[in-house]
Design an enzyme around this catalytic site. Structure first.
Site, PDB file in Angstrom:
ATOM      1  N   CYS A 127       0.840  -1.203   0.000  1.00 25.65           N
ATOM      2  CA  CYS A 127       0.000   0.000   0.000  1.00 25.65           C
ATOM      3  C   CYS A 127       0.871   1.248   0.000  1.00 25.65           C
ATOM      4  O   CYS A 127       0.368   2.354   0.105  1.00 25.65           O
ATOM      5  CB  CYS A 127      -0.901   0.000   1.224  1.00 25.65           C
ATOM      6  SG  CYS A 127       0.039   0.113   2.767  1.00 25.65           S
ATOM      7  N   CYS A 183       4.875   1.707   3.959  1.00 19.14           N
ATOM      8  CA  CYS A 183       6.231   1.672   4.526  1.00 19.14           C
ATOM      9  C   CYS A 183       7.081   2.804   3.961  1.00 19.14           C
ATOM     10  O   CYS A 183       7.936   3.351   4.659  1.00 19.14           O
ATOM     11  CB  CYS A 183       6.873   0.299   4.297  1.00 19.14           C
ATOM     12  SG  CYS A 183       6.062  -0.991   5.281  1.00 19.14           S
ATOM     13  N   CYS A 185       4.596  -7.244   4.803  1.00 19.79           N
ATOM     14  CA  CYS A 185       4.322  -7.884   3.497  1.00 19.79           C
ATOM     15  C   CYS A 185       5.613  -8.418   2.883  1.00 19.79           C
ATOM     16  O   CYS A 185       5.651  -9.533   2.358  1.00 19.79           O
ATOM     17  CB  CYS A 185       3.654  -6.892   2.545  1.00 19.79           C
ATOM     18  SG  CYS A 185       2.115  -6.235   3.169  1.00 19.79           S
ATOM     19  N   CYS A 217       3.469  -3.009  10.273  1.00 25.34           N
ATOM     20  CA  CYS A 217       2.499  -2.548   9.276  1.00 25.34           C
ATOM     21  C   CYS A 217       2.063  -1.132   9.654  1.00 25.34           C
ATOM     22  O   CYS A 217       1.030  -0.957  10.247  1.00 25.34           O
ATOM     23  CB  CYS A 217       1.311  -3.503   9.218  1.00 25.34           C
ATOM     24  SG  CYS A 217       0.208  -3.195   7.835  1.00 25.34           S
ATOM     25  N   HIS A 272       3.749  -7.150  24.701  1.00 24.91           N
ATOM     26  CA  HIS A 272       3.228  -7.571  26.001  1.00 24.91           C
ATOM     27  C   HIS A 272       4.308  -7.456  27.095  1.00 24.91           C
ATOM     28  O   HIS A 272       4.012  -7.066  28.220  1.00 24.91           O
ATOM     29  CB  HIS A 272       2.770  -9.017  25.838  1.00 24.91           C
ATOM     30  CG  HIS A 272       2.111  -9.662  26.999  1.00 24.91           C
ATOM     31  ND1 HIS A 272       0.897  -9.263  27.506  1.00 24.91           N
ATOM     32  CD2 HIS A 272       2.491 -10.733  27.747  1.00 24.91           C
ATOM     33  CE1 HIS A 272       0.549 -10.060  28.505  1.00 24.91           C
ATOM     34  NE2 HIS A 272       1.495 -10.951  28.666  1.00 24.91           N
ATOM     35  N   CYS A 315       4.491  -3.750  28.089  1.00 21.58           N
ATOM     36  CA  CYS A 315       3.244  -2.988  27.985  1.00 21.58           C
ATOM     37  C   CYS A 315       2.934  -2.253  29.295  1.00 21.58           C
ATOM     38  O   CYS A 315       2.997  -2.853  30.372  1.00 21.58           O
ATOM     39  CB  CYS A 315       2.107  -3.953  27.657  1.00 21.58           C
ATOM     40  SG  CYS A 315       0.526  -3.108  27.552  1.00 21.58           S
ATOM     41  N   CYS A 373      -6.312  -4.390  31.074  1.00 26.64           N
ATOM     42  CA  CYS A 373      -5.608  -5.065  29.976  1.00 26.64           C
ATOM     43  C   CYS A 373      -6.582  -5.291  28.823  1.00 26.64           C
ATOM     44  O   CYS A 373      -7.758  -5.621  29.038  1.00 26.64           O
ATOM     45  CB  CYS A 373      -5.072  -6.393  30.506  1.00 26.64           C
ATOM     46  SG  CYS A 373      -4.544  -7.519  29.226  1.00 26.64           S
ATOM     47  N   CYS A 430      -6.415  -8.180  22.125  1.00 30.09           N
ATOM     48  CA  CYS A 430      -5.033  -7.697  22.015  1.00 30.09           C
ATOM     49  C   CYS A 430      -4.057  -8.836  21.687  1.00 30.09           C
ATOM     50  O   CYS A 430      -4.063  -9.879  22.333  1.00 30.09           O
ATOM     51  CB  CYS A 430      -4.607  -7.023  23.320  1.00 30.09           C
ATOM     52  SG  CYS A 430      -2.952  -6.326  23.188  1.00 30.09           S
ATOM     53  N   CYS A 445       7.426  -1.178  20.250  1.00 30.49           N
ATOM     54  CA  CYS A 445       6.433  -0.085  20.306  1.00 30.49           C
ATOM     55  C   CYS A 445       6.349   0.592  21.678  1.00 30.49           C
ATOM     56  O   CYS A 445       6.309   1.813  21.746  1.00 30.49           O
ATOM     57  CB  CYS A 445       5.051  -0.588  19.907  1.00 30.49           C
ATOM     58  SG  CYS A 445       4.898  -0.872  18.157  1.00 30.49           S
ATOM     59  N   CYS A 469      -0.515   2.358  19.703  1.00 29.61           N
ATOM     60  CA  CYS A 469      -1.819   1.693  19.721  1.00 29.61           C
ATOM     61  C   CYS A 469      -2.392   1.535  21.131  1.00 29.61           C
ATOM     62  O   CYS A 469      -3.483   2.021  21.427  1.00 29.61           O
ATOM     63  CB  CYS A 469      -1.714   0.322  19.046  1.00 29.61           C
ATOM     64  SG  CYS A 469      -0.983   0.404  17.400  1.00 29.61           S
ATOM     65  N   CYS A 481      -3.333  -4.180  20.399  1.00 28.78           N
ATOM     66  CA  CYS A 481      -2.300  -4.458  19.392  1.00 28.78           C
ATOM     67  C   CYS A 481      -2.882  -5.486  18.427  1.00 28.78           C
ATOM     68  O   CYS A 481      -3.452  -6.491  18.864  1.00 28.78           O
ATOM     69  CB  CYS A 481      -1.057  -5.015  20.098  1.00 28.78           C
ATOM     70  SG  CYS A 481       0.169  -5.695  18.981  1.00 28.78           S
ATOM     71  N   CYS A 528       0.897  -6.591  14.339  1.00 30.64           N
ATOM     72  CA  CYS A 528       1.329  -6.300  12.966  1.00 30.64           C
ATOM     73  C   CYS A 528       2.738  -6.773  12.636  1.00 30.64           C
ATOM     74  O   CYS A 528       3.114  -6.764  11.471  1.00 30.64           O
ATOM     75  CB  CYS A 528       1.145  -4.822  12.641  1.00 30.64           C
ATOM     76  SG  CYS A 528       2.408  -3.742  13.319  1.00 30.64           S
TER      77      CYS A 528
HETATM   78  S1  SF4 Z   1      -2.983  -4.778  26.745  1.00 24.69           S
HETATM   79 FE1  SF4 Z   1      -2.202  -6.401  25.379  1.00 24.69          FE
HETATM   80  S2  SF4 Z   1       0.030  -6.193  25.432  1.00 24.69           S
HETATM   81 FE2  SF4 Z   1      -0.798  -5.037  27.172  1.00 24.69          FE
HETATM   82  S3  SF4 Z   1      -0.748  -6.474  28.883  1.00 24.69           S
HETATM   83 FE3  SF4 Z   1      -2.775  -6.655  27.974  1.00 24.69          FE
HETATM   84  S4  SF4 Z   1      -2.567  -8.358  26.467  1.00 24.69           S
HETATM   85 FE4  SF4 Z   1      -0.507  -7.671  27.008  1.00 24.69          FE
HETATM   86  S1  SF4 Z   2      -0.310  -3.321  16.119  1.00 22.00           S
HETATM   87 FE1  SF4 Z   2       1.027  -3.853  17.879  1.00 22.00          FE
HETATM   88  S2  SF4 Z   2       3.074  -4.140  16.998  1.00 22.00           S
HETATM   89 FE2  SF4 Z   2       1.816  -3.051  15.468  1.00 22.00          FE
HETATM   90  S3  SF4 Z   2       2.219  -0.868  15.830  1.00 22.00           S
HETATM   91 FE3  SF4 Z   2       0.414  -1.399  17.074  1.00 22.00          FE
HETATM   92  S4  SF4 Z   2       1.208  -1.988  19.113  1.00 22.00           S
HETATM   93 FE4  SF4 Z   2       2.930  -1.990  17.660  1.00 22.00          FE
END
Ligand code: SF4
Ligand code: SF4
Length: 322
Positions: A52, A55, A147, A187, A225, A228, A248, A254, A263, A275, A282, A285
């Site tokens: 797309c 990137c 991709c 992504c 994770h 996070c 969470c 997620c 991230c 995100c 999440c 990606c």
């Molecule tokens: S929000 Fe997602 S990454 Fe964060 S602790 Fe919960 S499951 Fe893990």
């Molecule tokens: S989808 Fe997950 S890995 Fe991708 S940018 Fe968002 S938090 Fe980061």
């Protein structure tokens, strides 16, 4: 010749390392790499496959160094389908001459259609036939984005075009991937991850990579994770039931446990947000299976288990190297 002093390169290396959560040793390596890129000792060819263009857009949003510096002073971007000043026959001649001369790093964005080859052509030639000699002559190959790294959305179940990753394409053409291919999924791919990877390559320091995924460990060692900010909720089993709730985001689908990247450390848009901090789960990606399988949708509700295998004991990666 560039107009930056050694001190400025050291400052840039330090900023880039800080943005990526890396230590001083890496900052010096990055400074050295940026200096070599600016001296045009390594040129960059960028080919876009089935993508797309996200990137490329992400790359243009780099801020350490800023995009103008990256494009005009740091990286000798000899060929890029949408950014290059030259077009048509002249652009294809530039590409061909650069390949003959060698000493370049190839960035590939997007998947490569190996079955329906006319689904992606460059200069009238199918990418699937144009690419192998360019891959073969490259000093290093960076698969930018999910991709290119794993097939991603173009390779989603059904895959009428036979969309394949760069690794599959290299293996099919008998080109060795070890110490040559670096996968930078996402992504899109994060701009600083890409600039830093190019700096490592220019500095002739092939980054340490995961032996299976070929992702640089400096940027992809931990899962989302692992680091996070909502992890304390996970430990207490306090789950958000709807968007906007504290807790969470696991039960909102997620996939942080399955997405290995940094991230939480570097965030997006110059460290403004990302995100999970914005309250969105999440979507995994950077995962090898991202968007490929029907049971790997972007969003889910009432999550009880993850579609892709996840072992709690794999949660923490090896200790950070600084
Ligand atoms: S929000 Fe997602 S990454 Fe964060 S602790 Fe919960 S499951 Fe893990
Ligand atoms: S989808 Fe997950 S890995 Fe991708 S940018 Fe968002 S938090 Fe980061």
């Amino acid at each position: 010749m560039h107009g930056h002093s050694r001190r400025e390169f050291l400052q840039m290396g330090a900023s880039l390392a800080a943005a990526l959560g890396l230590g001083q040793k890496q900052a010096i390596a990055l400074a050295d790499g940026l200096e070599r890129l600016a001296e045009q000792k390594t040129r960059v060819l960028w080919l876009q496959g089935m993508s797309c263009s996200g990137c490329s857009v992400s790359f243009l949003n780099t801020d350490t160094p800023d995009p103008v510096e990256v494009l005009t002073e740091m990286i000798s971007l000899v060929f890029h389908q949408t950014i290059s000043a030259t077009q048509g026959t002249q652009a294809m001649e530039t590409l061909s001459k650069a390949v003959d001369e060698g000493n370049y790093c190839l960035v590939v964005e997007g998947a490569i259609p190996l079955t329906m080859q006319n689904a992606c052509t460059i200069g009238g030639k199918p990418l699937a036939t144009l690419l192998p000699p360019i891959l073969r002559n490259a000093q290093a190959v960076v698969a930018a984005g999910t991709c290119a790294a794993f097939g991603g959305i173009p390779a989603a179940e059904g895959n009428a075009t036979g969309a394949a990753s760069v690794k599959e394409c290299m293996e099919k053409a008998g080109i060795p991937v070890a110490k040559r291919l670096i996968n930078c999924p996402g992504c899109p791919v994060h701009p600083q991850t890409l600039v830093a990877t190019l700096a490592y390559v220019a500095n002739k320091r092939f980054p340490d990579v995961d032996p299976v995924l070929l992702t640089p460990t400096a940027f992809y060692r931990h899962s989302v994770h692992d680091e996070c900010p909502r992890f304390h909720y996970w430990e207490k089993h306090e789950f958000a039931e709807k968007f906007g709730d504290e807790g969470c985001l696991f039960k909102l689908g997620c996939l942080g446990p399955l997405s290995h990247t940094n991230c939480p450390r570097r965030q997006w848009n110059s460290g403004v947000n990302w995100c999970i901090r914005a309250g969105a789960p999440c979507i995994g990606c950077t995962n090898e299976q991202f968007a490929k399988k029907k049971d790997f949708p972007f969003y889910r509700k009432g999550e009880q288990y993850h579609a892709v295998e996840y072992q709690e004991q794999d949660r923490k990666g090896p200790k950070d190297e600084t």
